[in-house]
Enzyme design. Structure first.
Site, PDB file in Angstrom:
ATOM      1  N   GLU A 564       0.821  -1.213   0.000  1.00  0.00           N
ATOM      2  CA  GLU A 564       0.000   0.000   0.000  1.00  0.00           C
ATOM      3  C   GLU A 564       0.853   1.260   0.000  1.00  0.00           C
ATOM      4  O   GLU A 564       0.489   2.269  -0.594  1.00  0.00           O
ATOM      5  CB  GLU A 564      -0.952  -0.007   1.201  1.00  0.00           C
ATOM      6  CG  GLU A 564      -1.892  -1.197   1.270  1.00  0.00           C
ATOM      7  CD  GLU A 564      -2.636  -1.462  -0.019  1.00  0.00           C
ATOM      8  OE1 GLU A 564      -2.857  -0.515  -0.804  1.00  0.00           O
ATOM      9  OE2 GLU A 564      -2.997  -2.622  -0.258  1.00  0.00           O
ATOM     10  N   HIS A 675     -13.375  -7.345  -5.744  1.00  0.00           N
ATOM     11  CA  HIS A 675     -12.543  -6.660  -6.735  1.00  0.00           C
ATOM     12  C   HIS A 675     -13.290  -6.447  -8.051  1.00  0.00           C
ATOM     13  O   HIS A 675     -13.198  -5.380  -8.658  1.00  0.00           O
ATOM     14  CB  HIS A 675     -11.285  -7.476  -7.021  1.00  0.00           C
ATOM     15  CG  HIS A 675     -10.220  -7.346  -5.992  1.00  0.00           C
ATOM     16  ND1 HIS A 675     -10.318  -7.924  -4.754  1.00  0.00           N
ATOM     17  CD2 HIS A 675      -9.021  -6.712  -6.012  1.00  0.00           C
ATOM     18  CE1 HIS A 675      -9.225  -7.652  -4.064  1.00  0.00           C
ATOM     19  NE2 HIS A 675      -8.433  -6.919  -4.798  1.00  0.00           N
ATOM     20  N   PHE A 677     -16.758  -7.148  -8.640  1.00  0.00           N
ATOM     21  CA  PHE A 677     -18.187  -6.833  -8.584  1.00  0.00           C
ATOM     22  C   PHE A 677     -18.501  -5.599  -7.741  1.00  0.00           C
ATOM     23  O   PHE A 677     -19.636  -5.107  -7.770  1.00  0.00           O
ATOM     24  CB  PHE A 677     -18.973  -8.035  -8.053  1.00  0.00           C
ATOM     25  CG  PHE A 677     -18.910  -9.222  -8.971  1.00  0.00           C
ATOM     26  CD1 PHE A 677     -19.366  -9.135 -10.272  1.00  0.00           C
ATOM     27  CD2 PHE A 677     -18.363 -10.422  -8.543  1.00  0.00           C
ATOM     28  CE1 PHE A 677     -19.290 -10.219 -11.137  1.00  0.00           C
ATOM     29  CE2 PHE A 677     -18.276 -11.522  -9.389  1.00  0.00           C
ATOM     30  CZ  PHE A 677     -18.741 -11.415 -10.691  1.00  0.00           C
TER      31      PHE A 677
END
Length: 762
Positions: A564, A675, A677
């Site tokens: 991240e 991721h 939907f």
């Protein structure tokens, strides 16, 4: 503490004689990269903007101690022309320097969004009346309109992700359609589209900077994908589809969160959780206390197991009770697949609407829409996945055989018939047996403060930046959230970021992500000369502190933080002043994972890797990633909604060639696959592997320079910062990579790092 020495993490303050890593292993260089990867993160683009005054350095608390102070408000005004009773007292519509995360309540959402949309609608109409094909008369006012919307919506959307309540959900649901309606009106504006076309066709086109050309071309492409060229009836149909897709994605995500929270297993007999390490028992008892069992202790219980990652993973890795592992695994695999929370029909409807959208825009399928804004094509993505699948398949099969043999030698009755809930458990035992190391022994050396110190020192070495705590400067949404300032080598602030590290299953969605809070922008400069500084937010779901101990992290959690932070670096270290392509904006989605995956390489301490390089997860992680990406593409290319195959038939068919162990008949992983939907990765999950080719090749530049050569590493790090991290979306990612690497990327480094190069070559 963990520091970067010769750009490998070393444990400098730890007594080396007591360190199980340094005591047992002394090999020289870390590789191949076989450690189990954390689940890839959704990179949320919930960007919004505000301006920064010159800020004085605050007195900072101890790193990772809760902060209770808040920043003063000052300088950004949303809806300044709408001063009425609705605006007064609404923190979303007041002037502020940093978003008032601590003050926003669900009751503020409806009036704030509606007031803002009314104002922006007037501004859009004025722009359409007066638009000219020039930067000051088109792009600059457009950027301001977009920024004004995402500043408020970004606050609200972020709070829903980290501080979810039924009241907030209801407020968002009430105004979501109005927000989407305005976005469609903006995206389908023909005066704006025609003005961009005029710039593209003007004789001055060649005089524009590369970044401005990219903005124009991107706006034209996005307008077409937003339906600007559709006739009235088709545009109306398109808009209905977009509205419904927004609702369905929101509901999908809420169902996953609610289904995850719903599962709780209370355990009172310690024999049932035999094998769980002290940290996991402490966490389970802490959860029990939060559920009303006020006398729960790590030693005597009771204990509560949940599907939140720290709890779930601990059970799958360490619980000797096979029936407990099976129960927890099945619960996890079938989340959001039954009753009121069943996502099956939502998935089918999402896929149906995406296909209808593709047909309206004259594409064969939704994957082609997705690829229109990416580096790859469907064929190229499938080609890469198949190459990686072939290279890794035999190794994965062999690793499974090794695992069966090992478990049989340990007397496991299930050895000849290992199930999904056995793989992680026996892989952990194999690693402990083969390398005399277990993950729990690593936790004391991966306390969160030490990990962050090591990460920040690494960033200083590679990129010449200083990161310092700035707690109290900005309001936060939880007392565990930290705020940091990023300074250049002269001590001047160049960016800021929030860090929300811990799991909070009652209110925070799972996973890890980097969110754009504010992008660098010349147009939104406060003083008219220097660009607005970027701000990011890093959100993780790692093991929280237990008792009076700090958060003691698993290696997976360490890797996730590095990942991240890589995203955050690209956002924060950009030197691009054009706000629409600054940081991660405007970068093709399958290249945006390059910096994040690149940063993961640096958390592989050589001795740690030597302990887990070969058999950590039985080689299953690579095929699993390929399975997800292949399934995503299959659903968005060949699947026919309402046809003879169900979504689960497609899942099983893809699994046959991408998984060593066939899926369970009741496997409903798709029902929690956020991721594709409920995120930005539909027909784009392959991006993780695509970008991993780029990131592995980029890291190999440091290997080529010599990881032991500090000057060469600094020089290479500077080049990486000035290209990959600095240029943002203002230059095509392939050109950026070539500028850094001196050539186009190859998959050789990725295959080599995974120990598969010779297999691929043969």
């Amino acid at each position: 503490m963990l520091i970067a020495t010769r750009l490998t993490l070393t444990l400098s303050t730890v007594n080396r004689h007591n360190n199980p890593l340094l005591r047992r292993y002394s090999s020289s260089l870390f590789r191949p990269k076989q450690f189990s990867k954390s689940r890839p993160c959704p990179l949320w683009s919930s960007s919004f903007s505000f301006c920064l005054d010159a800020i004085h350095k605050p007195t900072s608390p101890t790193p990772f101690a809760p902060s209770h102070s808040h920043a003063h408000s000052s300088s950004f005004s949303v809806a300044a022309s709408s001063r009425d009773d609705v605006v007064q007292g609404n923190p979303l519509l007041q002037e502020f320097e940093f978003p008032p995360f601590d003050a926003v309540q669900p009751k503020h959402v409806r009036p704030a969004i509606r007031t803002l949309l009314t104002q922006l609608d007037r501004e859009l109409e004025e722009l359409e009346r007066n638009v000219e094909p020039s930067w000051p008369k088109l792009v600059e006012p457009l950027e301001k309109i977009v920024d004004s919307l995402v500043v408020v919506w970004g606050i609200v959307n972020h709070l829903k992700s980290v501080k979810d309540t039924s009241e907030l959900r209801s407020a968002i649901e009430d105004v979501q359609a109005e927000k989407v309606k305005f976005q469609l009106k903006l995206g389908q504006s023909k005066p704006i589209y025609n003005a961009f076309k005029a710039i593209r066709e003007s004789p001055d086109w060649q005089t524009l900077s590369e970044a401005r050309k990219r903005i124009v071309e991107s706006q034209l492409k996005d307008a077409v994908l937003n339906g600007v060229a559709l006739e009235d009836d088709k545009r109306e149909q398109f808009n209905k589809i977009e509205q419904e897709l927004e609702k369905l994605s929101q509901k999908f995500e809420e169902n996953v969160l609610d289904a995850t929270k719903k599962f709780e297993k209370l355990i009172t007999d310690k024999k049932e959780i035999e094998g769980l390490p002290a940290t996991a028992l402490g966490l389970a008892a802490q959860i029990a206390v939060s559920k009303g069992h006020e006398n729960a202790t790590a030693d005597n219980g009771p204990w509560v197991i949940t599907l939140d990652a720290p709890s779930f993973i601990a059970v799958m890795q360490h619980a000797r009770n096979r029936s407990l592992r099976e129960e927890v695994y099945r619960a996890y695999l079938t989340r959001a697949s039954t009753g009121d929370l069943d996502n099956t029909k939502i998935i089918e409807q999402i896929l149906k609407l995406r296909m209808e959208k593709a047909k309206l825009l004259n594409y064969n399928n939704y994957a082609e829409i997705s690829m229109a804004t990416k580096m790859a094509t469907v064929d190229k993505a499938e080609e890469l996945l198949e190459k990686l699948r072939k290279a890794s398949w035999d190794a994965a099969v062999q690793d499974m055989e090794d695992l069966k043999k090992f478990s049989k030698n340990q007397g496991a009755l299930e050895a000849d018939h290992l199930k999904h809930w056995d793989i992680t458990f026996w892989s952990e035992r194999l690693r402990e047996s083969k390398y005399d190391i277990n993950e729990e022994e690593l936790r004391p050396y991966f306390s969160l403060p030490k990990v962050m110190d090591g990460l920040f020192n690494l960033a200083k070495t590679l990129f010449g930046i200083e990161i310092e705590p700035a707690d109290g400067l900005a309001p936060v949404w939880n007392t565990d959230v930290r705020f940091f300032r990023v300074n250049d080598s002269s001590g001047n602030p160049i960016a800021y970021f929030y860090f929300d590290p811990y799991s909070r299953p009652s209110e925070k969605k799972g996973g890890a992500w980097m969110g754009e809070v504010v992008a660098r922008s010349r147009v939104l400069s406060r003083d008219g000369t220097s660009a607005r500084l970027p701000i990011a937010q890093m959100v993780c779901n790692q093991t929280p502190p237990v008792g009076n101990k700090p958060s003691l992290m698993t290696f997976r959690e360490v890797e996730t933080v590095f990942h991240e932070f890589g995203h955050a670096l690209q956002h924060m270290l950009t030197k691009q002043d054009e706000g629409l392509v600054a940081g991660i904006r405007g970068i093709e989605w399958d290249a945006v994972e390059l910096p994040s995956q690149f940063m993961e390489n640096w958390c592989y301490h050589r001795e740690t890797l030597m302990g887990i390089a070969k058999h950590f997860e039985t080689g299953e992680s690579l095929p699993e990633d390929i399975k997800f990406a292949s399934l995503d593409l299959e659903l968005h290319t060949k699947y026919v909604p309402g046809g003879p195959e169900s979504i689960y038939d497609v899942d099983r068919r893809v699994s046959e060639r991408t998984q060593v162990i066939p899926p369970l008949p009741e496997d409903r992983f798709l029902c929690s696959f956020m991721h594709i939907f409920a995120g930005g990765y539909a027909a784009g999950y392959y991006s993780y592997k695509w970008a991993e080719v780029l990131s592995a090749d980029a890291f190999s530049a440091f290997e080529d320079a010599g990881l032991e050569n500090s000057e060469a590493v600094k020089e290479t790090g500077h080049r990486f910062r000035e290209t990959v991290l600095a240029l943002g979306g203002g230059k095509a990612p392939l050109e950026v990579f070539v500028e850094f690497r001196g050539r186009e990327p190859t998959p050789d480094a990725l295959l080599r790092h995974n120990g598969l190069l010779s297999v691929a070559a043969s």
